[in-house]
Design a protein around this motif. Structure first.
Motif, mmCIF file in Angstrom:
data_model
loop_
_atom_site.group_PDB
_atom_site.id
_atom_site.type_symbol
_atom_site.label_atom_id
_atom_site.label_comp_id
_atom_site.label_asym_id
_atom_site.label_seq_id
_atom_site.Cartn_x
_atom_site.Cartn_y
_atom_site.Cartn_z
ATOM 1 N N UNK A 1 0.721 -0.987 0.182
ATOM 2 C CA UNK A 1 0.018 -0.123 0.201
ATOM 3 C C UNK A 1 0.794 1.244 0.131
ATOM 4 N N UNK A 2 2.034 1.125 -0.792
ATOM 5 C CA UNK A 2 2.840 2.492 -0.925
ATOM 6 C C UNK A 2 2.322 3.392 -2.164
ATOM 7 N N UNK A 3 1.990 4.377 -1.942
ATOM 8 C CA UNK A 3 1.501 5.538 -2.715
ATOM 9 C C UNK A 3 2.585 6.160 -3.539
ATOM 10 N N UNK A 4 2.392 6.107 -4.849
ATOM 11 C CA UNK A 4 2.990 7.152 -5.709
ATOM 12 C C UNK A 4 2.075 7.913 -6.556
ATOM 13 N N UNK A 5 2.532 8.963 -7.011
ATOM 14 C CA UNK A 5 1.215 9.912 -7.634
ATOM 15 C C UNK A 5 2.192 10.912 -8.556
ATOM 16 N N UNK A 6 1.204 11.532 -9.307
ATOM 17 C CA UNK A 6 1.897 12.793 -10.281
ATOM 18 C C UNK A 6 0.683 13.591 -10.520
ATOM 19 N N UNK A 7 1.137 15.040 -10.010
ATOM 20 C CA UNK A 7 0.163 16.182 -10.216
ATOM 21 C C UNK A 7 0.661 17.171 -11.240
ATOM 22 N N UNK A 8 0.052 17.577 -12.353
ATOM 23 C CA UNK A 8 0.622 18.737 -13.037
ATOM 24 C C UNK A 8 -0.741 19.528 -13.459
ATOM 25 N N UNK A 9 -0.469 20.613 -13.063
ATOM 26 C CA UNK A 9 -1.410 21.858 -13.508
ATOM 27 C C UNK A 9 -0.825 23.080 -13.697
ATOM 28 N N UNK A 10 -1.824 24.042 -13.522
ATOM 29 C CA UNK A 10 -1.148 25.404 -13.666
ATOM 30 C C UNK A 10 -0.382 25.919 -12.584
ATOM 31 N N UNK A 11 -0.648 25.339 -11.443
ATOM 32 C CA UNK A 11 0.013 25.640 -10.113
ATOM 33 C C UNK A 11 0.947 24.536 -9.653
ATOM 34 N N UNK A 12 0.893 23.349 -9.885
ATOM 35 C CA UNK A 12 1.632 22.138 -9.407
ATOM 36 C C UNK A 12 2.086 21.557 -10.367
ATOM 37 N N UNK A 13 3.492 21.176 -10.155
ATOM 38 C CA UNK A 13 4.265 20.027 -10.981
ATOM 39 C C UNK A 13 4.898 19.090 -10.060
ATOM 40 N N UNK A 14 4.180 18.057 -9.665
ATOM 41 C CA UNK A 14 4.739 17.293 -8.657
ATOM 42 C C UNK A 14 4.679 15.949 -9.212
ATOM 43 N N UNK A 15 5.909 15.297 -8.863
ATOM 44 C CA UNK A 15 5.801 13.728 -8.858
ATOM 45 C C UNK A 15 6.650 13.042 -7.717
ATOM 46 N N UNK A 16 6.051 11.835 -7.454
ATOM 47 C CA UNK A 16 6.553 11.026 -6.274
ATOM 48 C C UNK A 16 6.391 9.417 -6.873
ATOM 49 N N UNK A 17 7.695 9.083 -7.221
ATOM 50 C CA UNK A 17 7.794 7.679 -7.790
ATOM 51 C C UNK A 17 8.843 6.995 -7.143
ATOM 52 N N UNK A 18 9.344 7.532 -6.040
ATOM 53 C CA UNK A 18 10.640 6.604 -5.520
ATOM 54 C C UNK A 18 10.103 5.869 -4.426
ATOM 55 N N UNK A 19 10.637 4.442 -4.663
ATOM 56 C CA UNK A 19 10.346 3.263 -3.842
ATOM 57 C C UNK A 19 11.456 3.162 -2.914
ATOM 58 N N UNK A 20 11.328 3.745 -1.486
ATOM 59 C CA UNK A 20 12.569 3.474 -0.513
ATOM 60 C C UNK A 20 12.150 2.577 0.509
ATOM 61 N N UNK A 21 13.238 1.541 0.721
ATOM 62 C CA UNK A 21 13.006 0.475 1.606
ATOM 63 C C UNK A 21 14.183 -0.037 2.270
#
Length: 411
Positions: free
Chosen positions: A149-169
């Protein structure tokens, strides 16, 4: 004539010696050093001096007075107790991509026997939020859960350009790794990086926040958080603690106070941006600032159409600053600082840092003493005005030139 020239030469020597010694009175503060027993020692700078030095610490010197009353300077190398991260990419083979009702599977083979602790995933899609299951196996028959249940996501719009795709363990040593992306649409995996990261933790000082206040700006819809410390200190990391349990992704700007000016309309404050990023509910919200001497911070959170976040605390910490110093002669040494016009010193030991001993005894710093220009320092300038001093030196040089020409004509 020979007597006159010898007298002029003696006067020049004494004058220049006194001028060199008097230069130390340009520093505002000094502290005695004790415990010098070896050639190499370490000196830990206390927090109290940073508000009295230049931003880049270029005005710090270590001087000594020898038994012959000569003034000498001890070289030093400034070291910060930073964390060190070494990343080694691990080669791998992508075996297959499959899917079922649970989602899409990506399986990788690690030919080497090295453990790994990070997998970085990059997808071509934007604006997604997926749950990840990471498993490891030695034979592709029996699988063991590493992340669930590890979350990854990407948000891109006029205000935010955010990525989170690192699996750390934690470091894991398997021949095969399998990633399940719980998604109904097929994730388009553009790149994968598998690595082993080894981090040597830094040594920090935690700084108490003296004042903390938050204000909502109606026009900009921003939250401005004002942070004030007790006195100026070198800050390298801050962590913003948000008490809300909802998911959030907000652009954030971190600024520090450079100076202030009193005007007829009141005080005007000049802030400078030191870091930007995204405040989010997935990470610790810790931001690196390098190492900047400051006392006041302003954190601007862009809320846009969202409800303002509740900032419960701001944690501030900084690296310890050490001077690794070499003492070549016996003398009474002291640390001086607080000089307006100066440049950063350049010592030979900076080119031979690998030869500096790893372990050194820590010196003891005395109480701070304010350096005076005359009686307090024990050094009396020959002239109250430097203009007179230069004028006398010019006259002496002209006299020497005149005598030299006269002798040449007689010859």
């Amino acid at each position: 004539m020979l007597f006159l020239m010898r007298g002029i030469a003696s006067f020049l020597f004494v004058t220049l010696s006194m001028t060199s010694l008097a230069q130390m009175t340009d520093y505002q503060f000094k502290r005695d050093l004790s415990g010098i027993e070896n050639q190499w020692h370490k000196l830990v700078l206390p927090d109290e001096i940073f508000g009295k030095t230049k931003q880049n610490l270029s005005d710090i010197r270590i001087y000594g007075i020898t038994p012959e009353e000569d003034t000498i300077e001890a070289p030093y190398l400034l070291r910060l107790t930073k964390e060190e991260t070494h990343t080694k990419e691990i080669s791998f083979n992508e075996l297959n991509v499959s899917h079922n009702q649970k989602g899409y599977f990506f399986t990788f083979e690690i030919p080497s026997k090295e453990p790994i602790n990070q997998i970085k995933l990059d997808f071509t899609q934007t604006n997604f939020e997926w749950q990840i299951l990471l498993e490891g196996s030695q034979d592709m028959k029996e699988w063991f859960t590493i992340l669930e249940d590890y979350r990854i996501l990407s948000i891109r719009n006029d205000y935010v350009d955010f990525k989170y795709g690192n699996l750390t363990f934690p470091p894991s040593k398997y021949r095969y790794f399998r990633i399940l992306v719980k998604s109904k649409e097929k994730p388009e995996l553009s790149s994968v990086t598998i690595s082993r990261n080894e981090t040597k933790e830094g040594i920090f000082r935690d700084y108490e926040v003296h004042k903390l206040s938050a204000q909502e700006k109606e026009q900009s819809r921003d939250t401005e958080v004002e942070v004030e410390l007790k006195h100026p200190v070198p800050v390298s990391h801050i962590r913003v603690v948000v008490t809300d349990t909802l998911d959030y992704y907000r652009p954030v700007t971190i600024q520090y106070l450079v100076d202030s000016l009193s005007t007829e309309q009141g005080w005007k404050y000049n802030y400078r941006t030191i870091a930007t990023g995204t405040l989010n509910s997935l990470e610790e919200n810790e931001f690196e600032l390098g190492s900047k001497i400051l006392q006041k911070l302003r954190i601007i959170i862009s809320n846009r159409d969202n409800q303002p976040l509740n900032v419960g605390a701001v944690k501030v910490k900084g690296y310890i600053h050490e001077l690794q110093t070499r003492f070549a002669r016996e003398a009474d040494y002291f640390l001086v600082y607080g000089k307006e016009q100066t440049i950063k010193p350049s010592y030979d030991i900076g080119f031979f840092a690998e030869k500096i001993p790893e372990y050194m005894t820590v010196l003891t710093l005395g109480e701070e003493q304010k350096i005076g220009r005359t009686e307090e320092s024990g050094i009396k300038p020959l002239f109250e005005s430097k203009t007179w001093l230069w004028a006398v030196m010019v006259v002496i040089i002209l006299l020497l030139g005149w005598f030299s020409m006269k002798m040449m004509r007689k010859g």
